[in-house]
Design a protein around this motif. Structure first.
Motif, PDB file in Angstrom:
ATOM      1  N   GLU A  15       0.804  -1.219   0.000  1.00  9.78           N
ATOM      2  CA  GLU A  15       0.000   0.000   0.000  1.00  9.78           C
ATOM      3  C   GLU A  15       0.840   1.273   0.000  1.00  9.78           C
ATOM      4  O   GLU A  15       0.358   2.331  -0.409  1.00  9.78           O
ATOM      5  CB  GLU A  15      -0.915   0.017   1.232  1.00  9.78           C
ATOM      6  CG  GLU A  15      -1.896  -1.134   1.317  1.00  9.78           C
ATOM      7  CD  GLU A  15      -2.972  -1.068   0.268  1.00  9.78           C
ATOM      8  OE1 GLU A  15      -3.135  -0.005  -0.357  1.00  9.78           O
ATOM      9  OE2 GLU A  15      -3.659  -2.091   0.071  1.00  9.78           O
ATOM     10  N   ARG A  20      -3.754   2.644   5.085  1.00  9.21           N
ATOM     11  CA  ARG A  20      -4.407   1.702   4.173  1.00  9.21           C
ATOM     12  C   ARG A  20      -4.007   0.264   4.495  1.00  9.21           C
ATOM     13  O   ARG A  20      -4.824  -0.660   4.375  1.00  9.21           O
ATOM     14  CB  ARG A  20      -4.082   2.046   2.717  1.00  9.21           C
ATOM     15  CG  ARG A  20      -4.754   3.312   2.212  1.00  9.21           C
ATOM     16  CD  ARG A  20      -4.752   3.364   0.695  1.00  9.21           C
ATOM     17  NE  ARG A  20      -3.417   3.353   0.138  1.00  9.21           N
ATOM     18  CZ  ARG A  20      -2.708   4.451  -0.134  1.00  9.21           C
ATOM     19  NH1 ARG A  20      -3.211   5.643   0.135  1.00  9.21           N
ATOM     20  NH2 ARG A  20      -1.501   4.374  -0.667  1.00  9.21           N
ATOM     21  N   GLU A  23      -6.103  -0.842   7.374  1.00 11.96           N
ATOM     22  CA  GLU A  23      -7.466  -1.130   6.930  1.00 11.96           C
ATOM     23  C   GLU A  23      -7.524  -2.472   6.218  1.00 11.96           C
ATOM     24  O   GLU A  23      -8.473  -3.246   6.384  1.00 11.96           O
ATOM     25  CB  GLU A  23      -7.959  -0.008   6.011  1.00 11.96           C
ATOM     26  CG  GLU A  23      -8.173   1.318   6.735  1.00 11.96           C
ATOM     27  CD  GLU A  23      -8.446   2.453   5.777  1.00 11.96           C
ATOM     28  OE1 GLU A  23      -8.312   2.249   4.545  1.00 11.96           O
ATOM     29  OE2 GLU A  23      -8.786   3.554   6.251  1.00 11.96           O
ATOM     30  N   ARG A  24      -6.520  -2.737   5.411  1.00 11.54           N
ATOM     31  CA  ARG A  24      -6.457  -4.011   4.676  1.00 11.54           C
ATOM     32  C   ARG A  24      -6.351  -5.190   5.632  1.00 11.54           C
ATOM     33  O   ARG A  24      -6.950  -6.246   5.401  1.00 11.54           O
ATOM     34  CB  ARG A  24      -5.256  -3.961   3.734  1.00 11.54           C
ATOM     35  CG  ARG A  24      -4.905  -5.252   3.020  1.00 11.54           C
ATOM     36  CD  ARG A  24      -3.823  -4.942   2.005  1.00 11.54           C
ATOM     37  NE  ARG A  24      -3.065  -6.118   1.633  1.00 11.54           N
ATOM     38  CZ  ARG A  24      -2.014  -6.105   0.815  1.00 11.54           C
ATOM     39  NH1 ARG A  24      -1.624  -4.983   0.284  1.00 11.54           N
ATOM     40  NH2 ARG A  24      -1.369  -7.216   0.525  1.00 11.54           N
ATOM     41  N   ARG A 125      -9.195  -5.265  -3.544  1.00 16.77           N
ATOM     42  CA  ARG A 125      -8.425  -4.063  -3.887  1.00 16.77           C
ATOM     43  C   ARG A 125      -8.799  -3.632  -5.287  1.00 16.77           C
ATOM     44  O   ARG A 125      -8.709  -4.405  -6.239  1.00 16.77           O
ATOM     45  CB  ARG A 125      -6.929  -4.328  -3.815  1.00 16.77           C
ATOM     46  CG  ARG A 125      -6.410  -4.543  -2.412  1.00 16.77           C
ATOM     47  CD  ARG A 125      -4.913  -4.680  -2.382  1.00 16.77           C
ATOM     48  NE  ARG A 125      -4.247  -3.500  -2.915  1.00 16.77           N
ATOM     49  CZ  ARG A 125      -2.915  -3.379  -2.958  1.00 16.77           C
ATOM     50  NH1 ARG A 125      -2.149  -4.356  -2.519  1.00 16.77           N
ATOM     51  NH2 ARG A 125      -2.366  -2.288  -3.435  1.00 16.77           N
TER      52      ARG A 125
END
Length: 292
Positions: A15, A20, A23-24, A125
């Motif tokens: 990322e 991010r 969050e992933r 994604r």
């Protein structure tokens, strides 16, 4: 050094953003940051250059990333072997997809998959630069699978199966001189102003290749990053577009005309040939190809 530290490093490397990545991974950003810092401390190296607005891998980080992803794949293989005796599949998979491409009902597939394999975490994604971006992320190990489109043959680095397609059509305003034509040849479009996606998107490459093969030049005046909005620019008289039919199906005040010598827009389910597919990945592929 523990497995979670390697997972954190791999996610942040994919990322290039701690928020991010968190969050992933569905955990707090502070935990990701602490895990990466701990890994750097244990190894005695800096993995990321944090001196700029956007972080990036150091040369050492770039050197270690493929090894880390190989190690994570090996751990998944151990997990798969252990699970063979229980028939339960766990783990996680990361799937790339194209925004606004509705030829595959991804939410339905994910719902079926979750029902059959509740122990697997699935992360999606969206492509940032079209299918070319997805191909790169499959090769780097950031993605396990991707729904992508291709222009021309499947790259040797990928294993890809076509699962849906849509014909390319010329989209023109209702009052355009070609609006009543039953079909159009590319030579008739010389001089038109086009709306299209940027280079890197498969639909753009399909059209560019077709015009090059026909020896016809074209002018792309407006580039949009979402295939789902391109036809709206045609509706408002800003040009014409060559799009997959599904992308213009609901557009108002336009005509959709078949075009000769332009290949269909085809969606593939693709994976890297260099990586061993985990049990979780194989189960998803089997479901997607089953036609359920």
């Amino acid at each position: 050094m523990d497995l979670r530290q390697l997972e954190f490093f791999s996610a942040v490397a994919g990322e290039l953003n701690f928020t991010r990545a968190a969050e992933r991974l569905t955990i707090a950003q502070s935990a990701v940051s602490a895990g990466v810092r701990s890994l750097e401390s244990e190894l005695g190296v800096e993995l990321f250059d944090r001196s700029r607005r956007q972080i990036r891998l150091t040369s050492t980080g770039e050197l270690l990333l493929p090894r880390v992803r190989e190690a994570l794949d090996a751990v998944n293989e151990v997990r798969d072997v252990a699970q063979q005796s229980t028939q339960a599949i766990t783990g996680s998979i990361v799937i790339g997809l194209m925004t606004s491409v509705t030829l595959v009902n991804v939410p339905r597939l994910l719902g079926l998959y979750r029902s059959g394999h509740p122990g697997v975490g699935v992360r999606l994604r969206a492509a940032r630069r079209g299918s070319a971006d997805l191909v790169e992320e499959l090769a780097s190990g950031e993605l396990d699978l991707a729904f992508l489109a291709l222009s021309g043959p499947v790259p040797a680095t990928l294993s890809a199966v076509p699962i849906a397609s849509s014909p390319m059509v010329l989209v023109v305003p209702a009052g355009h001189p070609l609006a009543a034509s039953p079909t159009v040849d590319l030579a008739a479009l010389d001089g038109e102003e086009f709306i299209d996606l940027p280079p890197g998107y498969a639909s753009r490459q399909i059209v560019d290749d077709a015009f090059a093969a026909a020896g016809v030049e074209r002018r792309v005046m407006i580039e949009v990053s979402d295939i789902g909005t391109a036809a709206e620019y045609v509706t408002n008289g800003l040009g014409v577009a060559l799009l997959p039919e599904f992308a213009a199906h609901d557009a108002l005040s336009v005509r959709r005309i078949p075009v000769a010598h332009v290949p269909d827009f085809t969606v593939y389910l693709a994976a890297s040939r260099k990586r061993r597919a985990s049990a979780a990945v194989r189960a998803f592929v089997n479901l997607a190809l089953s036609g359920e």
